[in-house]
Design a protein around this motif. Structure first.
Motif, PDB file in Angstrom:
ATOM      1  N   LEU A  93    -103.012   0.640 -41.884  1.00 51.55           N
ATOM      2  CA  LEU A  93    -101.564   0.695 -41.972  1.00 51.55           C
ATOM      3  C   LEU A  93    -101.127   1.391 -43.252  1.00 51.55           C
ATOM      4  O   LEU A  93    -101.563   1.027 -44.351  1.00 51.55           O
ATOM      5  N   LEU A  94    -100.268   2.380 -43.098  1.00 55.51           N
ATOM      6  CA  LEU A  94     -99.602   3.017 -44.210  1.00 55.51           C
ATOM      7  C   LEU A  94     -98.175   2.492 -44.275  1.00 55.51           C
ATOM      8  O   LEU A  94     -97.499   2.388 -43.254  1.00 55.51           O
ATOM      9  N   THR A  95     -97.726   2.154 -45.485  1.00 55.79           N
ATOM     10  CA  THR A  95     -96.355   1.706 -45.686  1.00 55.79           C
ATOM     11  C   THR A  95     -95.620   2.742 -46.513  1.00 55.79           C
ATOM     12  O   THR A  95     -96.083   3.151 -47.577  1.00 55.79           O
ATOM     13  N   VAL A  96     -94.444   3.176 -46.023  1.00 55.72           N
ATOM     14  CA  VAL A  96     -93.637   4.192 -46.695  1.00 55.72           C
ATOM     15  C   VAL A  96     -92.316   3.555 -47.118  1.00 55.72           C
ATOM     16  O   VAL A  96     -91.626   2.937 -46.294  1.00 55.72           O
ATOM     17  N   VAL A  97     -91.990   3.705 -48.409  1.00 60.99           N
ATOM     18  CA  VAL A  97     -90.785   3.075 -48.942  1.00 60.99           C
ATOM     19  C   VAL A  97     -90.003   4.076 -49.774  1.00 60.99           C
ATOM     20  O   VAL A  97     -90.510   5.129 -50.162  1.00 60.99           O
ATOM     21  N   ASP A  98     -88.750   3.723 -50.058  1.00 61.11           N
ATOM     22  CA  ASP A  98     -87.912   4.489 -50.970  1.00 61.11           C
ATOM     23  C   ASP A  98     -88.326   4.149 -52.401  1.00 61.11           C
ATOM     24  O   ASP A  98     -88.447   2.977 -52.760  1.00 61.11           O
ATOM     25  N   VAL A  99     -88.544   5.186 -53.221  1.00 63.23           N
ATOM     26  CA  VAL A  99     -89.053   4.949 -54.566  1.00 63.23           C
ATOM     27  C   VAL A  99     -88.058   4.185 -55.432  1.00 63.23           C
ATOM     28  O   VAL A  99     -88.455   3.445 -56.343  1.00 63.23           O
ATOM     29  N   GLN A 100     -86.753   4.342 -55.186  1.00 56.84           N
ATOM     30  CA  GLN A 100     -85.747   3.679 -56.008  1.00 56.84           C
ATOM     31  C   GLN A 100     -85.498   2.246 -55.569  1.00 56.84           C
ATOM     32  O   GLN A 100     -85.465   1.331 -56.396  1.00 56.84           O
ATOM     33  N   THR A 101     -85.317   2.046 -54.282  1.00 58.32           N
ATOM     34  CA  THR A 101     -84.913   0.729 -53.794  1.00 58.32           C
ATOM     35  C   THR A 101     -86.075  -0.114 -53.284  1.00 58.32           C
ATOM     36  O   THR A 101     -85.933  -1.328 -53.142  1.00 58.32           O
ATOM     37  N   ARG A 780     -77.418   6.387 -55.695  1.00 50.91           N
ATOM     38  CA  ARG A 780     -78.202   5.667 -56.685  1.00 50.91           C
ATOM     39  C   ARG A 780     -78.564   4.315 -56.122  1.00 50.91           C
ATOM     40  O   ARG A 780     -77.701   3.498 -55.834  1.00 50.91           O
ATOM     41  N   GLU A 781     -79.833   4.120 -55.926  1.00 56.20           N
ATOM     42  CA  GLU A 781     -80.339   2.860 -55.396  1.00 56.20           C
ATOM     43  C   GLU A 781     -79.585   2.468 -54.135  1.00 56.20           C
ATOM     44  O   GLU A 781     -79.679   3.123 -53.125  1.00 56.20           O
ATOM     45  N   LYS A 782     -78.749   1.445 -54.188  1.00 53.09           N
ATOM     46  CA  LYS A 782     -78.126   0.913 -52.972  1.00 53.09           C
ATOM     47  C   LYS A 782     -76.764   1.521 -52.663  1.00 53.09           C
ATOM     48  O   LYS A 782     -76.151   1.189 -51.648  1.00 53.09           O
ATOM     49  N   LEU A 783     -76.291   2.418 -53.518  1.00 58.21           N
ATOM     50  CA  LEU A 783     -74.929   2.931 -53.397  1.00 58.21           C
ATOM     51  C   LEU A 783     -74.927   4.404 -52.996  1.00 58.21           C
ATOM     52  O   LEU A 783     -75.664   5.212 -53.555  1.00 58.21           O
ATOM     53  N   LYS A 830     -66.035   8.777 -48.516  1.00 58.45           N
ATOM     54  CA  LYS A 830     -66.845   7.755 -47.846  1.00 58.45           C
ATOM     55  C   LYS A 830     -67.710   7.026 -48.873  1.00 58.45           C
ATOM     56  O   LYS A 830     -68.167   7.627 -49.874  1.00 58.45           O
ATOM     57  N   VAL A 831     -67.951   5.744 -48.629  1.00 59.62           N
ATOM     58  CA  VAL A 831     -68.806   4.944 -49.496  1.00 59.62           C
ATOM     59  C   VAL A 831     -69.641   4.005 -48.630  1.00 59.62           C
ATOM     60  O   VAL A 831     -69.174   3.505 -47.601  1.00 59.62           O
ATOM     61  N   LYS A 832     -70.867   3.779 -49.048  1.00 59.17           N
ATOM     62  CA  LYS A 832     -71.753   2.845 -48.353  1.00 59.17           C
ATOM     63  C   LYS A 832     -72.554   2.076 -49.400  1.00 59.17           C
ATOM     64  O   LYS A 832     -73.105   2.664 -50.333  1.00 59.17           O
ATOM     65  N   TYR A 833     -72.597   0.762 -49.236  1.00 62.28           N
ATOM     66  CA  TYR A 833     -73.382  -0.076 -50.151  1.00 62.28           C
ATOM     67  C   TYR A 833     -74.335  -0.940 -49.338  1.00 62.28           C
ATOM     68  O   TYR A 833     -73.922  -1.655 -48.424  1.00 62.28           O
ATOM     69  N   GLN A 834     -75.617  -0.839 -49.691  1.00 63.66           N
ATOM     70  CA  GLN A 834     -76.668  -1.585 -49.003  1.00 63.66           C
ATOM     71  C   GLN A 834     -77.007  -2.810 -49.851  1.00 63.66           C
ATOM     72  O   GLN A 834     -77.728  -2.719 -50.852  1.00 63.66           O
ATOM     73  N   PHE A 835     -76.457  -3.965 -49.490  1.00 61.49           N
ATOM     74  CA  PHE A 835     -76.714  -5.176 -50.266  1.00 61.49           C
ATOM     75  C   PHE A 835     -78.196  -5.533 -50.260  1.00 61.49           C
ATOM     76  O   PHE A 835     -78.780  -5.884 -51.276  1.00 61.49           O
ATOM     77  N   ASP A 836     -78.800  -5.460 -49.082  1.00 65.79           N
ATOM     78  CA  ASP A 836     -80.229  -5.681 -48.913  1.00 65.79           C
ATOM     79  C   ASP A 836     -80.611  -5.003 -47.600  1.00 65.79           C
ATOM     80  O   ASP A 836     -79.753  -4.432 -46.924  1.00 65.79           O
ATOM     81  N   PRO A 837     -81.886  -5.005 -47.210  1.00 68.44           N
ATOM     82  CA  PRO A 837     -82.262  -4.296 -45.983  1.00 68.44           C
ATOM     83  C   PRO A 837     -81.549  -4.757 -44.729  1.00 68.44           C
ATOM     84  O   PRO A 837     -81.563  -4.060 -43.713  1.00 68.44           O
ATOM     85  N   THR A 838     -80.900  -5.928 -44.785  1.00 71.46           N
ATOM     86  CA  THR A 838     -80.265  -6.458 -43.575  1.00 71.46           C
ATOM     87  C   THR A 838     -78.747  -6.412 -43.596  1.00 71.46           C
ATOM     88  O   THR A 838     -78.113  -6.766 -42.610  1.00 71.46           O
TER      89      THR A 838
END
Length: 875
Positions: A93-101, A780-783, A830-838
């Motif tokens: 299994l390879l796991t791919v993630v965002d380097v910032q978040t 930037r990160e979640k924003l 437009k603005v989007k904020y990701q509080f957490d993955p859900t």
């Protein structure tokens, strides 16, 4: 701790010296941990696949004298326990993630060209890369991220975890629309635009038409809410092709007038969207003249562990300009061999409110009410409210996947879309010479689309192919038109149904520097049409003609596309397609209305198309492309058999002598990346359309006029009697600024000429005015933040197509009183904020300055200042 390590070393040592180990074979699960043995090391992973211990074989043999002295019985016992737990080769299994978040990246693509392998990460950012073992070049790509190129050994050293950096500066998008197979855009001579799911989540498009418009490279015309007709490179409607999951959506009744079939696609169900610019007939056949819009829906994801992969998502959205409320729910379940995805979306739209600042000609000053058995023209108390315009829509999707092994993959998809009845806004604005409304009712009935799609993909290296896909699809289309003239008693309904069946067999074979894509296609459409009318005074039936004759349209084809990589810098491509088609129509039901002199008609003909292209990359920062090709559009039932009035007193009748129209296209593209922070691109094109199918004067049994819809009407028919030219360019840049800021812009210019019905030459009707999109973004990160502008140039009266000049009701007036399409712009945020993955919240304001404008050729005035808020929650 030392005792524990020694015990693990002992286990490793016993296993190593007591059995023969194949390189890279995962042997056992011990104490809920994984043991990997290769030529150099013995590695211990925990249950989360993280490396917790790495031992050199030589060090092991030297440092574990105490362990080596244990008796043979213990060794044999350990071997027995380990071998008893072996059931199959471990899936790495390879796991791919965002380097910032650190957020898992879904839909990242892992690719290899030699051999041809690919995998896609699931909702946990995981993919099985066991097939990639020992490869020295593996490419990991995701739109909007910097491509990673690593050997398997390097991935292994990174503990099978890759963190990707955000970057829009690359040539490495993975696309499928060019050949039906996944490949990297840098190896494609054609221009292809890709719209990422991340960008779609930020933009929050209401419909698939709005999604295409958000690319900044597709112009969208709207006749009403519930509309959306794309224009690409001077072509539209039945000279553009739509595909969903590789299946063509164009039916045999796609017309030359503006259409809205694309809104049947649910934007929430889309995994990726691609726009292929220019003729795509070699791969896709008829209608692919101006371009191909390829939609890929969500793919069911398999679980790569013993635990089921279950994710769910719910979305709620509100927009103020139309009081829109939308709800979407999605459920994904996956096991090792079976997976499914279920989606449902319901949207409800009120009347759309236009902007405050703009031409008064756009105001909706009246609407029709029926009171006391009489139609009345009523003053609109709010002229900025475009009434009637409300409608609703529901979309359903169910996809099931079965993957019994690494070689076979089966997928079944069910899609269903239905709108409510909705008004055709432009017709309800028309007035009589007396100033009274021309129509009391002009509605589209519910637009229904259903697709059943079964695909089987086989991956194996044999002399004929490396990959093969069989697609079988059945579609059902239903549409209708309901109209009644002002204070007239006859309410007419024209209802059409199309049953479409298709089969595609596609192959891909790679032989070192040579890549072959080839296949077969068969399509059949069964068209059913009925005209009904009712006397609203007493409910009695009135006989009216059907819009189309009962017809069957069929097409069969074979194609071959070839790529030759001359070197790492230079690639050649060529393709050819042979297509035959047949149309059979039965006019029996029309004979009581029109003096045709024949019962049935048939057309049978063929078409041959081809393309050539090259890609030259002097280095990794340049891409230079050149291509030439042909496209065609075969006559369909709408061309051959449609009978309708396109303006009062003029009627279109069938022509059984039609042939295909052809387009010849040439284009040149140049792209450059500067210092990994700036990307520039330019594509210029020229297209010549020959044997174009246009309306021209016609005769029926020697008569140039017939009775239609209660009045004597001049006869016209679709004929191969004209030509057209379109040329233009698309240019853009993307600039990566410090601290997460970026600036990008796209500008599209196209102009053309076409021969009209009377033989004169006029501006191309579907060549949109110059238009573009400029974005200033921060991430930037979640924003995510984005300030952007949409804009379109003016079309003055002199440059307005002759047919468009007749549609005075949809255009503003210049100082001479002539119709024209003013230039316009909008500012949007437009603005989007990701509080957490859900959990994520997005919001925005469109048309901040509240402009009142119509896109070229549109009847619907665009939304005024529009506030949007959306909440996404999942698990």
């Amino acid at each position: 701790m030392s005792d524990l390590l020694c015990r693990k070393n002992e286990i490793f040592y016993a296993v190593l010296h007591s059995v023969t180990i194949e390189k890279g074979f995962m042997l056992a699960f011990v104490f809920q941990e994984l043991i990997l043995i290769n030529e150099e090391h013995i590695i211990l992973y925990n249950k989360d696949k993280r490396m917790i211990l790495k031992i050199s074989k030589r060090q092991n043999s030297k440092s574990c004298t105490k362990c080596n002295s244990r008796n043979l019985f213990l060794k044999l016992l350990l071997i027995f326990l380990c071998m008893g737990s072996v059931t199959k080769t471990f899936s790495q299994l390879l796991t791919v993630v965002d380097v910032q978040t650190g957020e898992a990246l879904e839909m990242a693509t892992i690719m290899s060209t030699q051999p041809a392998l690919s995998a896609v990460t699931n909702a946990r950012g995981q993919a099985d890369i066991s097939e990639f073992r020992n490869l020295t070049r593996i490419e990991i790509r995701m739109l909007g991220y910097k491509t990673e190129r690593l050997a398997f050994s390097e991935i292994e050293k990174n503990s099978f975890r890759i963190a990707m950096q955000l970057s829009a500066i690359n040539f490495d998008e993975v696309v499928v629309s060019a050949t039906r197979w996944s490949q990297v855009s840098k190896n494609i001579p054609a221009k292809i635009s890709v719209f990422s799911p991340r960008e779609m989540a930020l933009q929050n498009p209401q419909t698939a038409a709005d999604l295409l418009g958000a690319t900044g490279e597709v112009f969208i015309q709207k006749s009403q809410q519930g509309g959306g007709s794309p224009m690409i490179r001077g072509f539209a409607t039945n000279r553009l092709l739509y595909t969903l999951d590789g299946v063509r959506m164009n039916s045999a009744i796609f017309r030359a007038g503006n259409i809205q079939n694309v809104i049947s696609i649910d934007p929430f169900s889309i995994e990726s969207t691609e726009v292929f610019f220019g003729p795509g007939s070699v791969i896709y056949g008829s209608d692919a003249i101006g371009g191909v819009m390829s939609f890929q829906t969500l793919t069911p994801q398999l679980s790569l562990t013993d635990k089921p992969l279950i994710t769910a998502k719910a979305v709620m959205r509100y927009s103020s300009a139309s009081n829109e409320t939308t709800g979407h729910f999605e459920l994904k379940t996956g096991w090792k061999k079976w997976a499914s995805v279920t989606g449902i979306t319901f949207s409800k739209y009120g009347d759309l409110k236009m902007g405050k600042y703009g031409p008064d000609e756009y105001l909706k000053k009246f609407y029709v009410l029926r009171m006391d058995n009489t139609d009345h023209s009523v003053e609109n108390p709010d002229p900025m409210l475009q009434t009637p315009g409300a409608y609703s829509q529901i979309n359903l999707m169910e996809k099931v996947r079965f993957s019994p092994n690494n070689h076979w993959d089966f997928q079944y998809g069910f899609h269903y879309s239905e709108t409510s009845e909705y008004s055709r806004y432009d017709r309800l604005m028309e007035t009589q010479s007396s100033g009274l409304p021309a129509y009391a009712v002009w509605n589209y009935g519910p637009q229904v689309w259903m697709m059943n799609n079964l695909s089987a993909t086989h991956k194996v290296q044999n002399p004929f192919y490396d990959r093969m896909t069989l697609r079988l699809a059945q579609q059902y289309f239903q549409e209708s038109r309901i109209d009644r003239k002002f204070n007239h008693y006859r309410l007419r309904t024209q209802r059409e149904e199309v049953h479409a069946y298709s089969g595609n067999l596609d192959f891909e074979k790679v032989l070192q520097k040579h890549k072959f894509s080839y296949g077969l296609e068969y399509v059949m459409n069964d068209v059913y049409s009925r005209g009904l009318a009712t006397d609203i005074r007493d409910g009695s039936a009135i006989a009216v003609p059907d819009r189309y004759p009962a017809s069957k349209w069929s097409s069969g084809a074979g194609y071959l596309n070839y790529q030759y990589s001359v070197s790492d810098r230079f690639l050649l491509q060529g393709g050819v397609r042979y297509n035959f088609y047949k149309v059979v129509s039965d006019f029996t039901r029309h004979l009581s209305f029109y003096p045709f002199g024949f019962n049935t008609s048939g057309i049978q003909n063929d078409a041959l198309t081809g393309s050539v292209g090259l890609v030259y990359r002097p280095d990794e920062s340049w891409k230079i492309t050149a291509s030439a090709g042909t496209g065609f559009r075969a006559p369909n039932v709408d061309d051959v058999g449609k009978i309708f009035d396109f303006v009062s007193g003029e009627v279109i009748v069938p022509n059984t002598a039609l042939k295909s129209e052809y387009a010849c296209n040439a284009e040149l593209g140049v792209s450059k990346i500067v210092a990994d922070v700036l990307k520039l691109d330019f594509t210029g094109f020229f297209t010549f359309l020959d044997n174009a199918m246009v309306r021209r004067e016609f005769q029926v049994n020697g008569a140039d006029s017939i009775m239609y819809n209660g009045e004597m009407s001049r006869v016209y028919a679709i004929q191969n009697a004209a030509y057209g030219t379109v040329y233009g360019f698309s240019a853009g840049f993307e600039l990566k600024l410090p601290e997460g800021f970026s600036l990008s812009s796209r500008y599209n210019y196209q102009t053309g000429a076409e021969e009209m019905d009377n033989g004169t030459v006029s501006s191309s009707r579907h060549a949109a005015p110059a238009f573009g999109l400029t974005r200033f973004s921060y991430q930037r990160e979640k924003l995510q933040l984005q300030l952007y502008a949409n804009y379109s140039a003016e079309v003055n009266y002199a440059d307005l197509n002759e047919e468009e000049r007749q549609k005075t009701v949809i255009y503003a007036r210049d100082t001479n009183g002539n119709p024209y399409s003013p230039a316009w712009y909008t500012l949007n945020f437009k603005v989007k904020y990701q509080f957490d993955p859900t959990l994520a919240v997005s919001a925005g304001v469109e048309n901040i300055t509240d402009q009142r404008y119509r896109s070229y050729s549109s009847a619907l005035v665009a939304a005024g200042r529009n506030f949007i808020v959306s909440l996404r929650a999942g698990l």
